[in-house]
Design a protein around this motif. Structure first.
Motif, short mmCIF file in Angstrom:
data_model
loop_
_atom_site.label_atom_id
_atom_site.label_comp_id
_atom_site.label_asym_id
_atom_site.label_seq_id
_atom_site.Cartn_x
_atom_site.Cartn_y
_atom_site.Cartn_z
N LYS A 110 0.83 -1.21 0.00
CA LYS A 110 0.00 0.00 0.00
C LYS A 110 0.87 1.25 0.00
CE LYS A 110 -4.21 -1.76 2.19
NZ LYS A 110 -5.12 -1.64 3.38
N ARG A 111 1.91 1.24 0.79
CA ARG A 111 2.83 2.39 0.83
C ARG A 111 3.51 2.57 -0.53
NH1 ARG A 111 5.49 5.11 4.96
NH2 ARG A 111 6.53 6.93 4.03
N ALA A 113 2.24 1.68 -3.42
CA ALA A 113 1.23 2.21 -4.35
C ALA A 113 1.10 3.71 -4.19
CB ALA A 113 -0.12 1.53 -4.09
N GLU A 114 1.15 4.19 -2.96
CA GLU A 114 1.06 5.64 -2.71
C GLU A 114 2.20 6.38 -3.40
OE1 GLU A 114 1.53 8.58 1.16
OE2 GLU A 114 0.58 6.61 1.42
N ARG A 115 3.40 5.84 -3.28
CA ARG A 115 4.56 6.49 -3.91
C ARG A 115 4.49 6.43 -5.43
NH1 ARG A 115 10.93 5.22 -2.44
NH2 ARG A 115 11.85 6.17 -4.33
N ILE A 116 4.04 5.29 -5.97
CA ILE A 116 3.96 5.15 -7.43
C ILE A 116 2.89 6.07 -8.00
CG2 ILE A 116 3.35 3.54 -9.29
CD1 ILE A 116 4.64 1.32 -7.57
N ILE A 117 1.79 6.26 -7.28
CA ILE A 117 0.75 7.19 -7.74
C ILE A 117 1.30 8.60 -7.87
CG2 ILE A 117 -1.38 8.35 -7.00
CD1 ILE A 117 -2.25 5.62 -5.84
N VAL A 118 2.19 8.98 -6.95
CA VAL A 118 2.79 10.32 -6.98
C VAL A 118 3.78 10.45 -8.13
CG1 VAL A 118 4.25 11.95 -5.71
CG2 VAL A 118 2.45 10.70 -4.52
N GLY A 137 -9.42 -1.36 -6.74
CA GLY A 137 -10.26 -0.56 -5.85
C GLY A 137 -9.47 0.04 -4.71
N THR A 138 -8.54 -0.74 -4.14
CA THR A 138 -7.69 -0.23 -3.06
C THR A 138 -6.78 0.88 -3.58
OG1 THR A 138 -7.71 -2.39 -1.98
CG2 THR A 138 -5.96 -0.87 -1.35
#
Length: 335
Positions: A110-111, A113-118, A137-138
């Protein structure tokens, strides 16, 4: 396989000094597991090559193997180099640690994914999910929490490497117009011209045949909000203004009223069971979208197409105006 994965797999295996490598930037929040390192060190087989980011000499994949080699007293370790940028190196680290070896914990993924989204804001939820091993969805929920985009992306990069609009309403409306004008077009031709997937084109075609709304209810629910939640600065797209004969202008029915009227027409056997009637219902369905959907379509028209789109809209408005006059005249003559 992403381009950087192919690049790494084609790199030769070389021996690298263990002391020259950096262990910073690991996607594992809790660090390495001592028991896993000890089990690798105790194994008799040679350790598989690790992956190293050449510009920074950071270990991308193989933290536990590197520690195990140190426990064995080895001074070098087999490695392949990766030459991409740091953002790509992190994505590769996540993907490699999700697909083999000791899997990343859910919190790590999850962490990540947060960095990759940025770092990759144009990537679709499904593409990020395919890298991090969590559900789309997550990823979507994480994207909402990150909130780093100054302006929401209108298009995102899918797993197939193609850019597609986040809001598919525009593509669906365009596909409906193409199929109405030329029903013989193949789904791939429609999909290519409208910028949607062939499956979406198939759904649009089926909806046209059944006289249904081109925009699914779920999609509408995403675009429609309560009136008091709309931004104050937004210019609302009000009831349609229709040019009538003689220069007189009158306001069209509100979207909800239009939907009710269209539903009533769809239930009429005289229209449902004749080819010309079904054609009329398909044409009317193209214009039955809500005001919020019209706003989305307007805001997503590319600037270089605006003049052509506006000119076509005026021409179609004139055709509908003439259509309305002739329908009334024919009814009057029959009466």
């Amino acid at each position: 396989m992403e381009p950087w994965e192919a690049e790494v797999s084609q790199q030769p295996v070389v021996e690298v000094e263990i002391g020259s490598l950096s262990l910073s930037g690991s996607p594992r929040l809790a660090g390495e597991r001592a028991e896993h390192i000890q089990s690798l060190a105790a194994a008799q087989d040679p350790l598989p090559p690790i992956t190293v980011h050449r510009p920074t000499m950071r270990v991308i994949d193989g933290f536990h193997r590197l520690k195990a080699a140190g426990l064995r007293g080895e001074r070098t370790i087999a490695a392949r180099f990766f030459d991409g940028d740091e953002a790509a190196a992190f994505v590769l680290a996540v993907q490699l640690n999700v697909t083999h070896g000791l899997p990343l914990a859910l919190a790590d993924r999850k962490r990540a994914a947060e960095r990759i989204i940025v770092t990759h804001p144009l990537w679709s939820d499904r593409k990020v999910a395919s890298v991090t091993g969590i559900s789309p969805g997550t990823v979507g929920e994480i994207r909402k929490l990150v909130g780093r985009e100054s302006e929401p992306a209108r298009r995102r990069l899918g797993q197939d490497g193609r850019l597609r609009p986040v809001d598919g309403s525009v593509g669906r409306i365009l596909a409906g117009g193409l199929l109405t004008a030329n029903p013989d077009l193949s789904l791939r031709q429609v999909a290519r011209a409208a910028g949607i997937s062939p499956e979406t084109a198939r759904d649009v075609r089926n909806r046209l045949r059944n006289g249904e709304d081109l925009l699914p209810g779920q999609r509408r629910g995403k675009t429609a909000g309560r009136p008091d939640e709309q931004p104050a600065s937004r210019k609302e797209f009000g009831p349609l203004v229709i040019a009538a004969p003689g220069g007189v202008r009158r306001r069209g029915e509100p979207a909800a009223d239009r939907a009710v009227l269209l539903k009533r027409l769809k239930a009429d056997p005289a229209l449902r069971f004749t080819e010309t009637g079904r054609s009329l219902l398909r044409l009317l369905a193209l214009h039955s979208v809500r005001n919020e959907d019209w706003e989305a379509i307007i805001s997503n028209v590319p600037p270089h197409c605006s003049d052509i789109v506006a000119d076509l809209a005026r021409q179609f408005a004139d055709l509908w105006s003439e259509f309305a006059v002739r329908v009334k005249e024919d009814v009057a003559q029959i009466g």
